[in-house]
Enzyme design. Sequence first.
Site, PDB file in Angstrom:
ATOM      1  N   HIS A 242      29.302  10.424   6.490  1.00  0.00           N
ATOM      2  CA  HIS A 242      28.089   9.576   7.051  1.00  0.00           C
ATOM      3  C   HIS A 242      28.746   7.986   7.144  1.00  0.00           C
ATOM      4  O   HIS A 242      28.833   7.361   8.264  1.00  0.00           O
ATOM      5  CB  HIS A 242      27.020   9.530   6.088  1.00  0.00           C
ATOM      6  CG  HIS A 242      26.587  10.945   5.870  1.00  0.00           C
ATOM      7  ND1 HIS A 242      25.814  11.855   6.874  1.00  0.00           N
ATOM      8  CD2 HIS A 242      26.661  11.712   4.842  1.00  0.00           C
ATOM      9  CE1 HIS A 242      25.594  12.803   6.222  1.00  0.00           C
ATOM     10  NE2 HIS A 242      25.778  13.047   4.971  1.00  0.00           N
TER      11      HIS A 242
HETATM   12  O1  RIB Z   1      21.781  10.859   4.462  1.00  0.00           O
HETATM   13  C1  RIB Z   1      23.197  10.312   3.908  1.00  0.00           C
HETATM   14  C2  RIB Z   1      23.312   9.005   3.377  1.00  0.00           C
HETATM   15  O2  RIB Z   1      22.439   9.153   2.023  1.00  0.00           O
HETATM   16  C3  RIB Z   1      24.607   8.668   3.138  1.00  0.00           C
HETATM   17  O3  RIB Z   1      24.635   7.250   3.200  1.00  0.00           O
HETATM   18  C4  RIB Z   1      24.613   9.002   1.713  1.00  0.00           C
HETATM   19  O4  RIB Z   1      25.710   8.054   0.874  1.00  0.00           O
HETATM   20  C5  RIB Z   1      23.159   8.776   1.338  1.00  0.00           C
HETATM   21  O5  RIB Z   1      23.222   7.546   0.664  1.00  0.00           O
END
Ligand code: RIB
Length: 312
Positions: A242
């Site tokens: 992500h």
């Molecule tokens: O949903 C994914 C996000 O939530 C990413 O930033 C992960 O690190 C958590 O913070």
Amino acid sequence: MARRAIIIDTDPGQDDAVAILLALASDELEVLGVTAVAGNVPVALTERNARIVCELAGRPDIPVFAGCDRPIARPLVTAEHVHGKTGLDGPALPDPVMALQTAHGVDFIIDTLRTRAPGTVTLCPLGPLTNIATAFTRAPDIVPRVQEVVLMGGAYFEVGNITPAAEFNIFVDPEAAQIVFRSGAPITVMPLDVTHKALTTHARVEAFRAMGTEVGRMVAEWTDFFERFDKEKYGSQGAPLHDPCVIAYLIRPELFTGRHINVEIEVASELTRGMTVADWWRVSGRAPNAMFMGDIDAEGFFALLTERLARL
Ligand code: RIB
Ligand code: CA
């Protein structure tokens, strides 16, 4: 070449850690500081993890600050089920040696935006938006000075990962997200629609391991741990990386495509709290307030990531 000045606001989190490493490996960027926020794990751990990652990158000079320890208006929800008890489960990690800054992360954000020239600082939130929203609320004068907010959060076609409707970062602090999305600051969003296409397949993880460096080994072991949750839930071939999507966008924006649309945040309904109501088809008549990304060149993303991490 002028380096782009950024503040990384983060809740490490294995994917946050890879994002921080990518930023510190890239000469295009100048990391002014790292502000930790409560999210994946409590802020006492996210600030510790941020210092561990900066030291892993050989950058104990990067100022790391602890920020808010809970959302603006709700109890904290964490994600140990994804990231493990420490937030960086996977490899054994050394205790950090570098000191934590004494100033609060929100004060660092405000002071930096007030002292740097307008339009020269980009905010990169990788976790819940609590620090950013608190800074904007406490010091509204800094909002027009922000060059861009490039954040990981939300979802539209991909829907939620922590509830059927909401992505984790926005779900944890929907009030903060509403403040940021309504602030008027230029916003670019990396939602699950994009990050779920950036999967750490076996070949990509082996490319990290094949670097033969401490960083390569750490990143491979972090992704080995972190991918359990998504593989089990989605049956996917690896974990979505992500947060590095935010940093990759700053280095090679052409890897991403999206639309400038209206995005509102659900804060009233308990059923859909934290949902990003993204007007992808422009049916609401509401004014666009965010560049909402929808696609990524995943091969190009991993090529960039692997090439840069190998520099550390
Ligand atoms: O949903 C994914 C996000 O939530 C990413 O930033 C992960 O690190 C958590 O913070
Ligand atoms: Ca994160």
